[in-house]
Design an enzyme around this catalytic site. Structure first.
Site, PDB file in Angstrom:
ATOM      1  N   HIS A 260      -2.799   1.526   6.862  1.00 24.34           N
ATOM      2  CA  HIS A 260      -3.048   1.478   5.420  1.00 24.34           C
ATOM      3  C   HIS A 260      -2.789   2.875   4.870  1.00 24.34           C
ATOM      4  CE1 HIS A 260      -4.436   0.413   1.539  1.00 24.34           C
ATOM      5  NE2 HIS A 260      -5.554   1.106   1.598  1.00 24.34           N
TER       6      HIS A 260
ATOM      7  N   CYS B 230       0.802  -1.231   0.000  1.00 19.17           N
ATOM      8  CA  CYS B 230       0.000   0.000   0.000  1.00 19.17           C
ATOM      9  C   CYS B 230       0.830   1.273   0.000  1.00 19.17           C
ATOM     10  CB  CYS B 230      -0.984  -0.008   1.165  1.00 19.17           C
ATOM     11  SG  CYS B 230      -0.236   0.060   2.817  1.00 19.17           S
TER      12      CYS B 230
ATOM     13  N   ASP C  22      -7.156   5.766  -3.577  1.00 19.03           N
ATOM     14  CA  ASP C  22      -6.413   4.613  -3.067  1.00 19.03           C
ATOM     15  C   ASP C  22      -6.079   3.672  -4.219  1.00 19.03           C
ATOM     16  OD1 ASP C  22      -5.311   2.509  -1.718  1.00 19.03           O
ATOM     17  OD2 ASP C  22      -6.962   2.246  -0.305  1.00 19.03           O
TER      18      ASP C  22
END
EC number: 2.3.2.13
Length: 682
Positions: free
Chosen positions: A332, A274, A355
């Site tokens: 995250h 991530c 994202d």
């Protein structure tokens, strides 16, 4: 001869890029921002230019789309279309003519070709003048990415280094990252990313036209950072096996990844997780002129069934089990981009969540956002794009269940854990900035007996149900690699009768995005507790128990189940913590007098705190400070100290970062260090 011939054109590269805040983005291509004029100077051979007889018509082309407009002696009246103004002066007697070209503030981003047609009364000549990159303009109030503060623009558009925040909510770790948007070739790669996208290949005309909108641009880029649906930049991997690529923790900047992707003819780079996805996207968006920052959500929920509930299961001995598709990532990382949202109505301009980590599909492709942060806070689940998913990431409830042989022994609900802290790099500082309140309203105060300390986790009892005793875990201090971990279990008897309790406590190594692995340490005890009494049991986990078990994330899931042997009542308390790796110290003598074009020395020091020998390769890099990278082999016995000196020569003034990374051989551990320096003009 009456005809006018163009000899050559000066694109005024340096002047234009200084005026457009694009200096450093390319040494070959003219880079300008929409909504701000740029100038070119045309040199003619033969007779001078005569504005009464000669007409200059420009044509700008983006692929097959083009716009034509004539240069005039008057300033343009409307900013909505392309125009050109011939600069005043002694034009009638000059063979050099300077023209200011005005790009509209909401025109498509891309690499344009510029043509010139010179027309006389009975003749005309056409010329290919050159090419220029047109970017978004956060300096222009009419642009939909306008950011009304120079300090913000300096941080979120021009800053080429930053920090990614990892670890846990109670022990945030800073990881330096070099965005590298000013490295040679990065601008061209970012523009070509748009050409490689499925949207462009499917309908070139539509793609070109829609590039005027940062909402569209951001979705295209978001999907192209991962390679799940396209020829994207990065392949994700959370398996632990990275033998045919690079371990995600070993990346230190975006430029290496982007260059590797382009050099391979746009085959995905192995591997990313991530923070890598987010950092690379931040680089691309800053190159395109869209203000961007990397954001970390600690205790981030992945709600696979969209019910705003994350279920976690433990056995009666306190071991966490793999029984749910839902998960909570210790952290995250995603991106926020700044833009207007005219498509959503008023109130949703500003920071938008994007994202690029491939988790769930959005309109059929692996991307997420742009979700307005204000819409997430207001729980506007009806708005596009993907607000329900991001809302769950920061707001889901955690249901914890103790099971034995398929039978539920105890249940609890925690409404505070998910989205514990959301942070990004502070403006003009290396420290994290807490932006949680932009995503979430403060929850209503808990009742006095439900208050949770910032240093301990309360017993996971079902909210609203009174247990006859309470349990909590508390670390004595933040763990340090190579040292014994000390923690306490505190038991409080709420009854007026004594109790005999059995304690099961265990520690499991875990990765940041998944359930824990096998138990590497455990303890079991029987204790007696008096009516209304309090017992504190101290435990220690020696370094020898955890050093070989921990992964690169250095995360531990610690859990205790306390069982009343009389009533069989069970209470669970848990804590997840990280064990930060030691850092490389970087020191520069006279760091308040760093000058451009002058050699300076940096001293790097690292002591091996582990109880085994370590070896690996140390890499030192610094955009604007070092040409390329400096690498050296390192081998250290326990307690040994490495000392090295490297020389750097700053190229331009400003705040720059030196960073070092030591990648161990046959281990996922990476040791890091960084130093920011303020470079002054010589």
């Amino acid at each position: 001869m009456d005809e006018l011939n163009l000899k050559y054109v000066n694109l005024e590269l340096l002047t234009n890029q200084l005026n457009h805040e694009t200096q450093g983005l390319s040494s070959k291509t003219l880079v300008v921002r929409r909504g701000r004029p740029f100038k070119i100077t045309m040199h003619f051979s033969g007779r001078p230019f005569n504005p009464d007889r000669d007409v200059l018509v420009f044509k700008v082309l983006l692929g097959d789309l083009y716009v034509q407009f004539s240069a005039t002696l008057s300033k343009p009246q409307s900013p909505s279309g392309w125009s050109a103004e011939i600069q005043p002066g002694n034009i009638a007697h000059s063979q050099a003519v300077t023209v200011r070209i005005f790009p509209p503030p909401r025109f498509p981003v891309g690499l344009y070709h510029l043509h010139l047609h010179v027309l006389g009364q009975s003749w005309q000549h056409s010329y290919m003048v050159g090419e220029f990159a047109l970017l978004c303009n956060p300096w222009c109030p009419a642009d939909s990415v306008y950011l009304p503060n120079e300090d913000l623009r300096e941080e979120y558009v021009k800053n080429d280094f930053g920090f990614l925040y990892m670890g846990t909510a109670k022990n945030v770790e800073s990881r330096p990252w070099e965005f590298g948007q000013f490295e040679e070739g990065i601008l061209e790669i970012c523009l070509f990313l748009l050409q490689v996208s499925p949207q462009h290949r499917r309908n070139r005309k539509s793609d070109y036209l829609r590039r005027a909108d940062p909402v569209y641009l951001s979705r295209v880029v978001c999907a192209m950072i991962n390679c799940e649906d396209d020829r994207g930049i990065l392949k994700g991997n959370w398996s632990g096996d990275y033998r045919d690529g690079v371990h995600p923790s070993q990346w230190t900047g975006s430029a290496d990844i982007l260059k590797k992707w382009a050099k391979s003819q746009f085959n995905p780079v192995h591997y990313g997780q991530c923070w890598v996805f987010a950092a690379v996207m931040c680089t691309v968006m800053r190159v395109l002129g869209i203000p961007s920052r990397v954001v970390t959500n600690f205790n981030s929920a992945h709600d696979t069934n969209a019910n705003l509930v994350i279920e976690e299961f433990y056995d009666e001995m306190g071991k966490k089990l793999h029984k749910s598709q839902d998960s909570i990532w210790n952290f995250h990382v995603w991106v926020e981009c700044w833009m207007a949202r005219s498509d959503l109505g008023s109130g949703f301009d500003g920071w938008q969540v994007l994202d690029p980590t491939p988790q769930e599909r959005s309109e059929g492709i692996y991307c997420c956002g742009p979700s307005p942060v204000r819409g997430i806070k207001e729980r506007r689940l009806d708005l596009i794009y993907d607000i329900p998913f991001v809302y769950a990431e920061v707001n889901a409830d955690v249901h914890t269940v103790i099971v034995k042989n398929g039978r539920v022994l105890s249940q609890s609900v925690d409404k505070e854990r998910v989205g514990a802290i959301i942070c990004t790099k502070s403006l003009g500082s290396n420290l994290p900035q807490d932006v949680t309140d932009t995503y979430k309203y403060p929850r209503a105060p808990m009742r006095t007996n439900e208050t949770m300390s910032t240093r301990t986790r309360r017993s996971n009892s079902r909210l609203g149900v009174n247990n006859s005793f309470a349990v909590s875990l508390s670390l004595h201090k933040a763990p340090v690699a190579g040292e014994t971990i000390f923690f306490s279990v505190t038991v409080t008897n709420k009854d007026n009768v004594p109790k005999t309790l059995k304690e099961h406590v265990n520690a499991q190594a875990k990765e940041f995005n998944s359930s824990p692995l096998d138990t590497f340490w455990e303890a079991h005890n029987i204790l007696q507790i008096a009516p209304y009494g309090v017992k504190i049991i101290t435990h220690q986990i020696p370094h020898s128990s955890y050093e070989q078990m921990l992964l690169g994330d250095s995360l531990v899931n610690l859990a205790v189940v306390m069982q009343d042997l009389g009533s069989h009542e069970r209470v669970l308390a848990t804590e997840e913590f990280n064990i930060p790796n030691p850092q490389i110290s970087i020191q520069v003598a006279d760091d308040d007098s760093i000058l451009t074009k002058k050699e300076h020395d940096a001293r790097l020091v690292f002591r091996n705190p582990y109880h085994v020998a370590v070896s690996g390769v140390m890499t030192v890099m610094g955009a604007g400070l070092l040409e390329g990278k400096v690498q050296s082999n390192v081998y250290l016995q326990p307690g040994d100290v490495m000392e090295e000196t490297i020389t750097f020569t700053p190229k331009k003034a400003g705040t720059k970062m030196l960073q070092a990374s030591l990648v161990f051989t046959n281990s996922p551990v990476v040791i890091r260090g960084f130093l920011t320096v303020c470079v002054k003009p010589a």
